[in-house]
Design a protein around this motif. Structure first.
Motif, PDB file in Angstrom:
ATOM      1  N   TYR A  14      87.803  67.206  43.565  1.00 24.49           N
ATOM      2  CA  TYR A  14      86.710  66.464  44.194  1.00 24.49           C
ATOM      3  C   TYR A  14      85.307  66.994  43.894  1.00 24.49           C
ATOM      4  O   TYR A  14      84.329  66.414  44.353  1.00 24.49           O
ATOM      5  CB  TYR A  14      86.908  66.436  45.715  1.00 24.49           C
ATOM      6  N   THR A  17      82.496  64.543  43.029  1.00 24.20           N
ATOM      7  CA  THR A  17      82.402  63.329  43.846  1.00 24.20           C
ATOM      8  C   THR A  17      81.365  63.433  44.955  1.00 24.20           C
ATOM      9  O   THR A  17      81.177  62.485  45.703  1.00 24.20           O
ATOM     10  CB  THR A  17      83.759  63.019  44.509  1.00 24.20           C
ATOM     11  N   VAL A  19      81.712  65.756  47.306  1.00 23.70           N
ATOM     12  CA  VAL A  19      82.386  66.554  48.334  1.00 23.70           C
ATOM     13  C   VAL A  19      82.157  68.019  47.994  1.00 23.70           C
ATOM     14  O   VAL A  19      82.317  68.423  46.842  1.00 23.70           O
ATOM     15  CB  VAL A  19      83.902  66.247  48.389  1.00 23.70           C
ATOM     16  N   ASP A  73      78.892  65.788  57.435  1.00 30.66           N
ATOM     17  CA  ASP A  73      78.357  64.761  56.553  1.00 30.66           C
ATOM     18  C   ASP A  73      77.145  65.321  55.805  1.00 30.66           C
ATOM     19  O   ASP A  73      76.768  66.483  56.002  1.00 30.66           O
ATOM     20  CB  ASP A  73      78.033  63.473  57.319  1.00 30.66           C
ATOM     21  N   GLU A  96      89.736  61.219  51.587  1.00 28.00           N
ATOM     22  CA  GLU A  96      89.559  59.837  51.159  1.00 28.00           C
ATOM     23  C   GLU A  96      89.121  58.951  52.327  1.00 28.00           C
ATOM     24  O   GLU A  96      88.252  58.087  52.177  1.00 28.00           O
ATOM     25  CB  GLU A  96      90.848  59.289  50.525  1.00 28.00           C
ATOM     26  N   MET A  99      85.480  59.845  53.107  1.00 26.86           N
ATOM     27  CA  MET A  99      84.593  59.351  52.051  1.00 26.86           C
ATOM     28  C   MET A  99      84.380  57.842  52.197  1.00 26.86           C
ATOM     29  O   MET A  99      83.248  57.360  52.038  1.00 26.86           O
ATOM     30  CB  MET A  99      85.173  59.677  50.668  1.00 26.86           C
ATOM     31  N   SER A 103      80.533  56.844  53.155  1.00 25.68           N
ATOM     32  CA  SER A 103      79.857  56.582  51.868  1.00 25.68           C
ATOM     33  C   SER A 103      78.888  55.438  51.996  1.00 25.68           C
ATOM     34  O   SER A 103      79.003  54.534  52.726  1.00 25.68           O
ATOM     35  CB  SER A 103      80.875  56.267  50.786  1.00 25.68           C
TER      36      SER A 103
END
Length: 103
Positions: A14, A17, A19, A73, A96, A99, A103
């Motif tokens: 990750y 991404t 993260v 976050d 997941e 996210m 997102s």
């Protein structure tokens, strides 16, 4: 595989991404006489290449269970907290889900 090893695998998966992982090493405060060098050797043995910091006694006052995972976050607000360990597939589900939600 231990929790740090699982998180090391997830970090690799990750890291591009958005993260971010941050380990907090509390081993240097155990009653077994472990030192900072012992903690560094242990972290290295797990393959945990994500950033690590050494916990202060003040920080450890706010941690009620180890291992524990706190998820924040991008604004720094804690959005989830887990006590204990999860399997790699459980962590993937958590990541997941969060996210998709944030997102």
């Amino acid at each position: 595989m231990d929790e740090m090893g699982r998180l090391a695998n997830l970090y690799k998966e990750y890291k591009n991404t958005g993260v971010q992982f941050l380990g907090i090493c509390a081993d240097v405060y155990s009653l077994k006489g472990q030192t900072y060098d012992d903690a560094k050797r242990y972290i290295s043995s797990t393959g945990a290449s994500y950033p690590q910091i050494v916990a202060t006694e003040m920080l450890l006052r706010h941690v009620s269970y180890m291992p524990s995972t706190h998820i924040f976050d991008s604004s720094g607000k804690m959005i989830a907290k887990y006590a204990g360990t999860l399997s790699e597939s459980e962590w993937i589900n958590v990541i997941e889900t969060l996210m998709a939600k944030y997102s």
